[in-house]
Design a protein around this motif. Structure first.
Motif, PDB file in Angstrom:
ATOM      1  N   SER A 281       9.263   2.048  -4.323  1.00  0.00           N
ATOM      2  CA  SER A 281       9.590   3.176  -4.758  1.00  0.00           C
ATOM      3  C   SER A 281       8.013   4.263  -4.627  1.00  0.00           C
ATOM      4  CB  SER A 281       9.384   2.791  -6.711  1.00  0.00           C
ATOM      5  OG  SER A 281       7.764   2.477  -6.883  1.00  0.00           O
ATOM      6  N   GLY A 282       6.884   3.461  -3.831  1.00  0.00           N
ATOM      7  CA  GLY A 282       6.168   4.874  -3.306  1.00  0.00           C
ATOM      8  C   GLY A 282       6.060   5.051  -1.890  1.00  0.00           C
ATOM      9  N   GLY A 283       7.584   5.112  -1.318  1.00  0.00           N
ATOM     10  CA  GLY A 283       7.556   5.208  -0.585  1.00  0.00           C
ATOM     11  C   GLY A 283       7.284   4.328   0.792  1.00  0.00           C
ATOM     12  N   LYS A 284       6.590   3.329   0.606  1.00  0.00           N
ATOM     13  CA  LYS A 284       6.096   2.851   2.039  1.00  0.00           C
ATOM     14  C   LYS A 284       7.480   1.309   2.440  1.00  0.00           C
ATOM     15  CE  LYS A 284       1.643   3.849   2.025  1.00  0.00           C
ATOM     16  NZ  LYS A 284       1.319   4.872   2.700  1.00  0.00           N
ATOM     17  N   TYR A 285       7.256   1.113   3.796  1.00  0.00           N
ATOM     18  CA  TYR A 285       8.210   0.631   4.343  1.00  0.00           C
ATOM     19  C   TYR A 285       7.369  -0.993   4.279  1.00  0.00           C
ATOM     20  CZ  TYR A 285      12.121   3.106   5.086  1.00  0.00           C
ATOM     21  OH  TYR A 285      13.030   3.831   4.868  1.00  0.00           O
ATOM     22  N   ILE A 286       7.520  -2.054   4.058  1.00  0.00           N
ATOM     23  CA  ILE A 286       7.027  -3.576   3.727  1.00  0.00           C
ATOM     24  C   ILE A 286       8.268  -4.558   4.880  1.00  0.00           C
ATOM     25  CG2 ILE A 286       6.158  -5.484   3.130  1.00  0.00           C
ATOM     26  CD1 ILE A 286       5.102  -3.175   0.690  1.00  0.00           C
ATOM     27  N   ALA A 287       7.684  -5.141   5.562  1.00  0.00           N
ATOM     28  CA  ALA A 287       8.590  -5.911   6.467  1.00  0.00           C
ATOM     29  C   ALA A 287       7.664  -7.332   5.452  1.00  0.00           C
ATOM     30  CB  ALA A 287       8.119  -6.354   7.352  1.00  0.00           C
ATOM     31  N   PRO A 288       9.207  -8.256   4.375  1.00  0.00           N
ATOM     32  CA  PRO A 288       8.842  -9.000   3.487  1.00  0.00           C
ATOM     33  C   PRO A 288       8.480 -10.254   5.071  1.00  0.00           C
ATOM     34  CG  PRO A 288      11.010  -8.853   4.488  1.00  0.00           C
ATOM     35  CD  PRO A 288       9.876  -7.132   4.520  1.00  0.00           C
ATOM     36  N   THR A 289       8.989 -10.642   6.214  1.00  0.00           N
ATOM     37  CA  THR A 289       8.786 -11.715   6.608  1.00  0.00           C
ATOM     38  C   THR A 289       7.275 -11.758   7.675  1.00  0.00           C
ATOM     39  OG1 THR A 289       9.840 -11.049   9.076  1.00  0.00           O
ATOM     40  CG2 THR A 289      10.849 -12.739   7.475  1.00  0.00           C
ATOM     41  N   GLU A 290       6.495 -10.327   7.199  1.00  0.00           N
ATOM     42  CA  GLU A 290       5.377 -10.563   8.392  1.00  0.00           C
ATOM     43  C   GLU A 290       4.098 -11.259   6.982  1.00  0.00           C
ATOM     44  OE1 GLU A 290       2.261  -7.122   9.943  1.00  0.00           O
ATOM     45  OE2 GLU A 290       4.781  -7.340   9.743  1.00  0.00           O
ATOM     46  N   VAL A 291       4.932 -11.088   6.031  1.00  0.00           N
ATOM     47  CA  VAL A 291       4.220 -11.727   4.694  1.00  0.00           C
ATOM     48  C   VAL A 291       3.888 -12.969   4.013  1.00  0.00           C
ATOM     49  CG1 VAL A 291       3.069 -11.122   2.035  1.00  0.00           C
ATOM     50  CG2 VAL A 291       4.016  -8.768   3.769  1.00  0.00           C
ATOM     51  N   GLU A 292       5.252 -12.933   4.525  1.00  0.00           N
ATOM     52  CA  GLU A 292       5.304 -14.679   4.277  1.00  0.00           C
ATOM     53  C   GLU A 292       4.827 -15.324   5.512  1.00  0.00           C
ATOM     54  OE1 GLU A 292       9.784 -13.000   2.317  1.00  0.00           O
ATOM     55  OE2 GLU A 292       9.535 -14.138   4.191  1.00  0.00           O
ATOM     56  N   GLY A 293       4.834 -14.965   6.502  1.00  0.00           N
ATOM     57  CA  GLY A 293       4.173 -15.909   7.745  1.00  0.00           C
ATOM     58  C   GLY A 293       3.149 -15.458   7.256  1.00  0.00           C
ATOM     59  N   ALA A 294       2.467 -15.188   6.783  1.00  0.00           N
ATOM     60  CA  ALA A 294       0.441 -15.056   6.787  1.00  0.00           C
ATOM     61  C   ALA A 294       0.757 -15.885   5.606  1.00  0.00           C
ATOM     62  CB  ALA A 294       0.754 -13.422   6.433  1.00  0.00           C
ATOM     63  N   PHE A 295       0.549 -15.795   4.615  1.00  0.00           N
ATOM     64  CA  PHE A 295       0.974 -16.797   3.483  1.00  0.00           C
ATOM     65  C   PHE A 295       1.229 -18.509   3.732  1.00  0.00           C
ATOM     66  CE2 PHE A 295       2.192 -19.009  -0.538  1.00  0.00           C
ATOM     67  CZ  PHE A 295       0.922 -19.126  -1.410  1.00  0.00           C
ATOM     68  N   LYS A 296       2.401 -18.065   5.282  1.00  0.00           N
ATOM     69  CA  LYS A 296       2.311 -19.915   5.350  1.00  0.00           C
ATOM     70  C   LYS A 296       1.821 -20.454   5.885  1.00  0.00           C
ATOM     71  CE  LYS A 296       7.381 -19.991   5.080  1.00  0.00           C
ATOM     72  NZ  LYS A 296       8.402 -20.080   5.841  1.00  0.00           N
ATOM     73  N   SER A 297       0.474 -19.497   7.022  1.00  0.00           N
ATOM     74  CA  SER A 297      -1.030 -19.966   7.474  1.00  0.00           C
ATOM     75  C   SER A 297      -1.991 -19.477   6.966  1.00  0.00           C
ATOM     76  CB  SER A 297      -0.898 -18.642   8.729  1.00  0.00           C
ATOM     77  OG  SER A 297      -1.191 -17.379   8.469  1.00  0.00           O
ATOM     78  N   VAL A 298      -2.029 -19.277   5.289  1.00  0.00           N
ATOM     79  CA  VAL A 298      -3.152 -19.678   4.478  1.00  0.00           C
ATOM     80  C   VAL A 298      -3.019 -20.987   3.935  1.00  0.00           C
ATOM     81  CG1 VAL A 298      -3.640 -17.285   4.821  1.00  0.00           C
ATOM     82  CG2 VAL A 298      -2.804 -17.971   2.869  1.00  0.00           C
ATOM     83  N   CYS A 299      -1.230 -20.978   3.285  1.00  0.00           N
ATOM     84  CA  CYS A 299      -1.220 -22.378   1.842  1.00  0.00           C
ATOM     85  C   CYS A 299      -0.995 -23.573   2.576  1.00  0.00           C
ATOM     86  CB  CYS A 299      -0.540 -21.747   0.887  1.00  0.00           C
ATOM     87  SG  CYS A 299      -0.112 -22.684  -0.290  1.00  0.00           S
ATOM     88  N   PRO A 300      -1.412 -24.219   2.635  1.00  0.00           N
ATOM     89  CA  PRO A 300      -0.892 -25.841   3.329  1.00  0.00           C
ATOM     90  C   PRO A 300      -0.262 -26.569   2.528  1.00  0.00           C
ATOM     91  CG  PRO A 300      -3.297 -25.531   2.313  1.00  0.00           C
ATOM     92  CD  PRO A 300      -3.123 -24.858   1.703  1.00  0.00           C
ATOM     93  N   TYR A 301       0.451 -25.404   1.234  1.00  0.00           N
ATOM     94  CA  TYR A 301       1.341 -26.556  -0.008  1.00  0.00           C
ATOM     95  C   TYR A 301       3.109 -25.803   0.410  1.00  0.00           C
ATOM     96  CZ  TYR A 301      -3.489 -29.095  -0.655  1.00  0.00           C
ATOM     97  OH  TYR A 301      -4.087 -29.497  -1.285  1.00  0.00           O
ATOM     98  N   VAL A 302       2.604 -24.685   0.868  1.00  0.00           N
ATOM     99  CA  VAL A 302       3.754 -23.540   0.698  1.00  0.00           C
ATOM    100  C   VAL A 302       4.803 -24.985   1.533  1.00  0.00           C
ATOM    101  CG1 VAL A 302       3.250 -22.447   2.420  1.00  0.00           C
ATOM    102  CG2 VAL A 302       5.488 -21.759   0.655  1.00  0.00           C
TER     103      VAL A 302
END
Length: 624
Positions: free
Chosen positions: A489-510
């Motif tokens: 709603s603040g007008g920023k575009y977000i690519a969710p798969t980029e954030v999701e991929g980053a989380f998979k590389s830091v959390c070994p339980y996801v």
């Protein structure tokens, strides 16, 4: 004209024709290896081999058997089975009869199977077993075009006029060939490049799946283009376990015929770890989820070995990533995979302690893996690269016969999907969408001219629906699905798969994660944890004896995941950060329709199912 162009432009009209050429060229060479479980049901499988000539004998018998059942050129024969040697032989038999294969995942329910059979107009169904047959029997009244069902494993199946076993079909075909020895070769000789070879139904996130029409020329081109990359040679051993109903698995069978290497076939995913040391592949294709599971498993095992062992693993993982980044960067600049002396020395120690064991688990001979279907988190890619397991990411869609881009051997770049296959053109539209043109592009959607016109321009350019960027030297990086990009709603575009991929590389339980935030003033996440690794963690953290649902609901688990979310957020832009998250009571799966059989997340399904958790996270929050 280059040798590569000549090779591709002078391709035969069909893979059926390529198969005949391969059988003629190397009849006695091993073509396939496949497991035969012991009669007692106990102990390891016995692996058998089929030469090209032996495979051809069965393929021709299946083709002639289908012709005997009245199957005409371009008529559809459906194939509902898990990945196994008979899937490949049946598919080749269908193509050698001049007919077209309709692929159906064995997990597909009776309603959707019936829809695919009816929409495709399939005349024959080759079903794996009694379970797959039962789906067709349940819906028989809705399938007037279906004249026969052929069952691969006919144990417990009553055969008759409508149902026959694969052995019976082959027997009928062999008898027909005795009378007409050139029957199959004549059918193959009559195939034209524009003739339909395969109909693959894409598992849409909403509504009915669409049938993608792939003519013979698509597969003939793919076979030649894969060979032209030089990634595979005749001495390679490929381990093929991917679902062959999916275009990624199917394209590998075309490349195999052209190159002539050995393919070991076994679609039982639970057998991968057991099979790798037996098969000892030099090459394997996989989806990122497999590499994530291996990485998480190795990390969990190290953690279970105590603080000292886990510290060594974390150090080695850091060295692997640094080494991969440095050597890839040096290769780009100098053409050599060199590293500074200090880093090379650390890498040698880490190799002895960690990486060598990892390579042994993959069979010890793995030269390269190709990863596709969805993006691999770069940090996981760098870890494996530094450990000597080279993951070459590729890119393609069902509509482009799977393989449009692949990383080029030694010059691969983690985080990109490489360069276009020879003969494929790429263009980036003004809005960032990737457009493709070339001999791998589909003919269109079956019976859906309006849907075809939405994605396929008259001059041949196909709209992929993916967003990406090209480097000056032609490497493509996928940033997201066009339809998955969202604006806060603040007008920023977000690519969710980029954030999701980053989380998979830091959390070994996801296991799976969905980032949400369209028209909201902050991002949230729904997180599903990997059962094996989180239950091991639970055992070490006072939660032994609890169920999976109880473990993920425990405050200690939420607190532990919160730590990884904070670690993720530290590397993101402020507007990308995850402000709140919820752990799901179970993992996402194919059976509930939350992920596709190729392990892609169905976002609308997950968001709809867990709407109450999303509402809970935004309750009381000020929406801009």
């Amino acid at each position: 004209m280059s040798d590569t162009q000549t090779l591709i432009e002078n391709r035969p009209p069909s893979v059926a024709g390529l198969f005949l050429e391969r059988v003629s060229a190397t009849p006695d060479a091993d073509a396939y290896r496949y497991p035969v479980p012991p009669a007692s049901g106990q102990g390891p499988d016995d692996w058998k081999s089929l030469s090209w000539a032996q495979a051809a004998e069965r393929v021709y018998a299946i083709a002639a058997g289908l012709i005997e059942l009245g199957v005409q050129p371009e008529q559809r024969v459906a194939l509902a089975s898990a990945t196994r040697i008979e899937w490949i032989l049946a598919d080749l038999g269908i193509m050698c009869a001049g007919a077209a294969t309709t692929t159906i995942y064995p997990q597909t329910n009776a309603d959707e199977s019936a829809y695919i059979l009816a929409d495709s107009g399939s005349r024959v169904l080759i079903a794996e077993n009694a379970e797959q047959l039962a789906k067709a029997q349940e819906k028989r009244a809705e399938l007037p075009d279906l004249t026969h069902v052929v069952v691969i494993d006919a144990e417990g199946v009553e055969t008759g006029d409508w149902v026959l076993s694969l052995a019976e079909l082959e027997s009928r075909g062999a008898a027909r060939l005795e009378k007409e020895p050139t029957l199959v070769k004549d059918r193959v000789g009559a195939i034209t490049k524009d003739q339909l070879a395969t109909l693959i139904y894409t598992s849409g996130t909403t509504g009915r799946p669409k049938g993608v029409r792939l003519p013979h020329d698509n597969w003939s081109y793919m076979a030649k283009a894969i060979a032209a990359t030089g990634l595979l040679g005749p001495d390679d051993v490929q381990y093929l376990w991917l679902p062959l109903a999916h275009v990624f698995g199917k394209v590998l069978t075309s490349g195999h015929i052209e190159v002539g290497h050995i393919t070991a076939v076994d679609g039982r995913v639970d057998k991968i770890i057991e099979n790798l040391p037996v098969v000892q592949p030099t090459y394997m294709a996989a989806v990122p989820r497999i590499f994530e599971k291996v990485y998480n498993g190795v990390a969990a095992k190290a953690r279970a070995g105590g603080p000292a062992k886990y510290k060594i693993f974390q150090w080695a993982a850091g060295v692997a990533r640094e080494y991969a980044k440095v050597t890839q960067d040096n290769f780009r600049r100098t053409g050599t995979h060199s590293a500074p002396f200090g880093l090379a020395a650390k890498h040698k120690v880490a190799d002895a302690l960690v990486y060598s064991k990892l390579r042994e688990a993959f069979g010890g001979r793995l030269r390269a893996c190709v990863s596709g279907s969805v993006a691999l988190a770069p940090e996981i890619g760098y870890f494996f690269a530094g450990a000597g397991i080279h993951i070459l990411e590729g890119y393609g869609l069902t509509e482009s016969s799977a393989a449009s881009f692949v990383n080029p051997g030694e010059a691969y770049r983690t985080g990109t999907v490489g360069k276009p296959l020879p003969g494929t053109e790429v263009r980036i539209a003004e809005d960032g969408e990737i457009l493709l043109r070339g001999p791998g592009i589909m003919e269109g959607y079956h019976g859906l001219p309006e849907k075809t016109a939405e994605v396929l321009e008259p001059d041949g350019w196909f709209h992929t629906g993916d967003i990406g960027e090209l480097s000056p030297d032609g490497y493509l990086r996928i940033t997201d699905r066009k339809k998955d990009l969202f604006k806060t709603s603040g007008g920023k575009y977000i690519a969710p798969t980029e954030v999701e991929g980053a989380f998979k590389s830091v959390c070994p339980y996801v296991s799976n994660i969905l980032v949400h935030g369209a028209d909201r003033n902050f991002c949230t996440a729904l997180i599903a944890l990997d059962e094996a690794s989180i239950m091991q963690w639970a055992k070490e953290n006072g939660l032994e004896g609890k169920s999976y649902a109880e473990v993920v609901a425990a405050p200690a688990t939420v607190e532990m995941v919160e730590g990884y979310v904070q670690q993720l957020n530290a590397g993101l832009q402020r507007w990308q950060t995850i402000k709140k998250f919820r752990l799901l009571p179970r993992d996402l799966d194919v059976e509930h329709g939350e992920i596709t059989p190729s392990l892609k997340l169905k976002r609308p399904v997950v968001e709809r199912e867990y709407q109450h958790l999303l509402d809970e996270m935004y309750a009381g929050a000020r929406e801009a």
